[in-house]
Design a protein around this motif. Structure first.
Motif, short mmCIF file in Angstrom:
data_model
loop_
_atom_site.label_atom_id
_atom_site.label_comp_id
_atom_site.label_asym_id
_atom_site.label_seq_id
_atom_site.Cartn_x
_atom_site.Cartn_y
_atom_site.Cartn_z
N UNK A 1 0.85 -1.20 0.00
CA UNK A 1 0.00 0.00 0.00
C UNK A 1 0.88 1.24 0.00
N UNK A 2 0.67 2.14 -0.94
CA UNK A 2 1.43 3.39 -0.95
C UNK A 2 0.92 4.30 0.15
N UNK A 3 1.75 5.27 0.54
CA UNK A 3 1.33 6.16 1.61
C UNK A 3 0.06 6.91 1.23
N UNK A 4 -0.08 7.28 -0.05
CA UNK A 4 -1.25 8.03 -0.49
C UNK A 4 -2.54 7.24 -0.31
N UNK A 5 -2.46 5.90 -0.38
CA UNK A 5 -3.65 5.06 -0.25
C UNK A 5 -3.92 4.63 1.18
N UNK A 6 -3.07 5.00 2.11
CA UNK A 6 -3.22 4.53 3.49
C UNK A 6 -4.45 5.19 4.14
N UNK A 7 -5.21 4.43 4.94
CA UNK A 7 -6.41 5.00 5.57
C UNK A 7 -6.13 6.25 6.40
N UNK A 8 -4.98 6.31 7.08
CA UNK A 8 -4.69 7.49 7.89
C UNK A 8 -4.44 8.73 7.03
N UNK A 9 -3.92 8.54 5.83
CA UNK A 9 -3.76 9.67 4.92
C UNK A 9 -5.14 10.20 4.52
N UNK A 10 -6.05 9.29 4.23
CA UNK A 10 -7.41 9.71 3.89
C UNK A 10 -8.07 10.44 5.05
N UNK A 11 -7.85 9.95 6.28
CA UNK A 11 -8.42 10.63 7.45
C UNK A 11 -7.82 12.01 7.63
N UNK A 12 -6.51 12.12 7.40
CA UNK A 12 -5.85 13.42 7.52
C UNK A 12 -6.43 14.40 6.51
N UNK A 13 -6.66 13.94 5.29
CA UNK A 13 -7.25 14.81 4.27
C UNK A 13 -8.65 15.27 4.68
N UNK A 14 -9.46 14.34 5.21
CA UNK A 14 -10.81 14.73 5.63
C UNK A 14 -10.76 15.74 6.76
N UNK A 15 -9.90 15.50 7.73
CA UNK A 15 -9.76 16.43 8.86
C UNK A 15 -9.31 17.80 8.38
N UNK A 16 -8.34 17.80 7.46
CA UNK A 16 -7.84 19.07 6.93
C UNK A 16 -8.89 19.81 6.12
N UNK A 17 -9.57 19.10 5.23
CA UNK A 17 -10.52 19.75 4.32
C UNK A 17 -11.80 20.18 5.03
N UNK A 18 -12.27 19.36 5.97
CA UNK A 18 -13.57 19.62 6.60
C UNK A 18 -13.49 20.57 7.79
N UNK A 19 -12.34 20.59 8.49
CA UNK A 19 -12.26 21.34 9.74
C UNK A 19 -11.08 22.30 9.79
N UNK A 20 -9.88 21.80 9.58
CA UNK A 20 -8.69 22.61 9.86
C UNK A 20 -8.52 23.77 8.88
N UNK A 21 -8.50 23.49 7.59
CA UNK A 21 -8.27 24.55 6.61
C UNK A 21 -9.35 25.63 6.62
N UNK A 22 -10.65 25.27 6.68
CA UNK A 22 -11.67 26.33 6.69
C UNK A 22 -11.57 27.26 7.89
N UNK A 23 -11.03 26.75 9.02
CA UNK A 23 -10.97 27.54 10.25
C UNK A 23 -9.60 28.15 10.50
N UNK A 24 -8.63 27.95 9.62
CA UNK A 24 -7.24 28.26 9.93
C UNK A 24 -7.00 29.73 10.25
N UNK A 25 -7.60 30.66 9.48
CA UNK A 25 -7.38 32.08 9.75
C UNK A 25 -7.99 32.49 11.09
N UNK A 26 -9.16 31.97 11.41
CA UNK A 26 -9.78 32.28 12.70
C UNK A 26 -8.95 31.72 13.84
N UNK A 27 -8.50 30.47 13.69
CA UNK A 27 -7.68 29.85 14.73
C UNK A 27 -6.39 30.63 14.93
N UNK A 28 -5.80 31.11 13.84
CA UNK A 28 -4.56 31.87 13.93
C UNK A 28 -4.74 33.08 14.85
N UNK A 29 -5.91 33.69 14.84
CA UNK A 29 -6.16 34.88 15.65
C UNK A 29 -6.71 34.56 17.04
#
Length: 352
Positions: A1-29
């Motif tokens: 299994x390549x790293x890109x196909x690993x389940x934890x990579x998919x979870x990281x992408x979901x966490x980043x796309x759904x929560x972390x990135x949309x809130x990043x500027x607010x969190x920064x402040x």
């Protein structure tokens, strides 16, 4: 299994796309919220540096998840990345504290912070560990502790009278002999809830100790950890390049890919003590790519990039932070020499 196909990579992408990135500027402040840390705990990502039976993953997977989290919200990444050193240290230990903490830490029931960077100030000793009849007493000041109010436990280090580095776990909370400063105001990552800690005879029992070894032995191993390029650098650079059009981003991305491939090849195919100069050179090259990418994002963003709610300037500030994060005398010297060499080359080309 390549790293890109690993389940934890998919979870990281979901966490980043759904929560972390949309809130990043607010969190920064406003600061990293407990909800972000709870989401990281639930994701399984806190086990990446653990043994396989505890949920650990190959290094390539761990690096990719770090890139994803850092590129989405560097403050949240920085809080949770502290956790992986205590887990790795416990994994190599046969002490009682391993049995007590390794499971809860890898299952995401607990988040650990670290209070040991001050060891790199040796021979100056900001924190002294003094032997008592049935444990250790810690005296001094921890200059930096990240994640105060978010971490459940901390890995605390001090230097003994025999010039040993001693590491032990304690709860990450105010205690009679442990007081935290107000959160520091930093140029970048103020959101990470970084404080200093005053230790006035904090006593920990012997069973809280996870590691005790000569300072020189610890320092030699620590230096090997700070010669490699950080995945977070590549994650922030990728986030900056995503703000550019494809034609502008192309040359930057080609250079980033080349440096990343070389850096990760060294990490995967050579022993940690081999090709140290090459590793340091690639680390400094990664900073050059990071600085160029984030500067390009600011230039492309124009005046809007100067807004505190603007993504380009946040990424540029985070880039500055990463240049000093995990810094040692050796890595600092290599970086400064590279910067000086670049200026000399620029002056030569102008003269020509």
């Amino acid at each position: 299994m390549t790293s890109t196909c690993h389940p934890l990579v998919a979870r990281a992408h979901r966490l980043a796309d759904d929560l972390l990135a949309p809130d990043a500027e607010r969190v920064d402040q406003e600061g990293v919220p407990v909800g972000h840390i709870d989401a990281v705990k639930r994701s399984g990502l806190l086990a990446v540096s653990a043994p396989e039976e505890y949920g650990g993953v190959p290094a390539a997977v761990a690096r990719e998840t770090a890139e994803i989290l850092a590129g989405a919200c560097c403050s949240t990444w920085f809080v949770q990345t502290q956790h992986h050193t205590p887990v790795a240290m416990l994994a190599k230990s046969d002490t009682p504290v391993r049995e007590r903490l390794l499971g809860p830490l890898t299952r995401g029931e607990l988040l650990s912070g670290v209070a040991y960077a001050h060891l790199r100030a040796h021979p100056r000793i900001p924190v002294r560990a003094v032997r008592t009849r049935d444990g250790w007493r810690f005296e001094g000041t921890v200059p930096w502790f990240t994640g105060w109010g978010l971490n459940d436990v901390m890995l605390l280090a001090g230097v003994t009278e025999s010039d040993e580095a001693l590491f032990a776990f304690t709860e990450a909370r105010e205690q009679p002999a442990l007081r935290a400063s107000p959160p520091m105001r930093l140029a970048a990552l103020t959101a990470s809830r970084t404080v200093s800690l005053d230790l006035d005879g904090l006593w920990l029992p012997e069973e809280a100790v996870v590691l005790r070894l000569s300072y020189e032995e610890w320092a030699a191993a620590d230096r090997l950890k700070t010669v490699n390029a950080s995945p977070a650098v590549f994650g922030i650079a990728e986030a900056a390049l995503a703000l550019l059009d494809d034609a502008t981003a192309g040359p930057f991305r080609a250079r980033l890919t080349a440096v990343r491939d070389q850096a990760y090849a060294l990490a995967d195919h050579y022993a940690p003590h081999e090709r140290l100069e090459d590793r340091l050179a690639l680390r400094t090259q990664s900073y050059a790519v990071l600085q160029a990418a984030t500067t390009a994002a600011v230039v492309a963003g124009g005046g809007r990039a100067m807004s505190l709610t603007g993504k380009p300037q946040r990424l540029a500030r985070e880039a500055l932070f990463l240049m000093v994060q995990g810094q040692t005398k050796e890595s600092r010297g290599a970086h400064l020499r590279a910067l000086g060499g670049g200026l000399a080359q620029l002056g030569h080309s102008r003269g020509a």
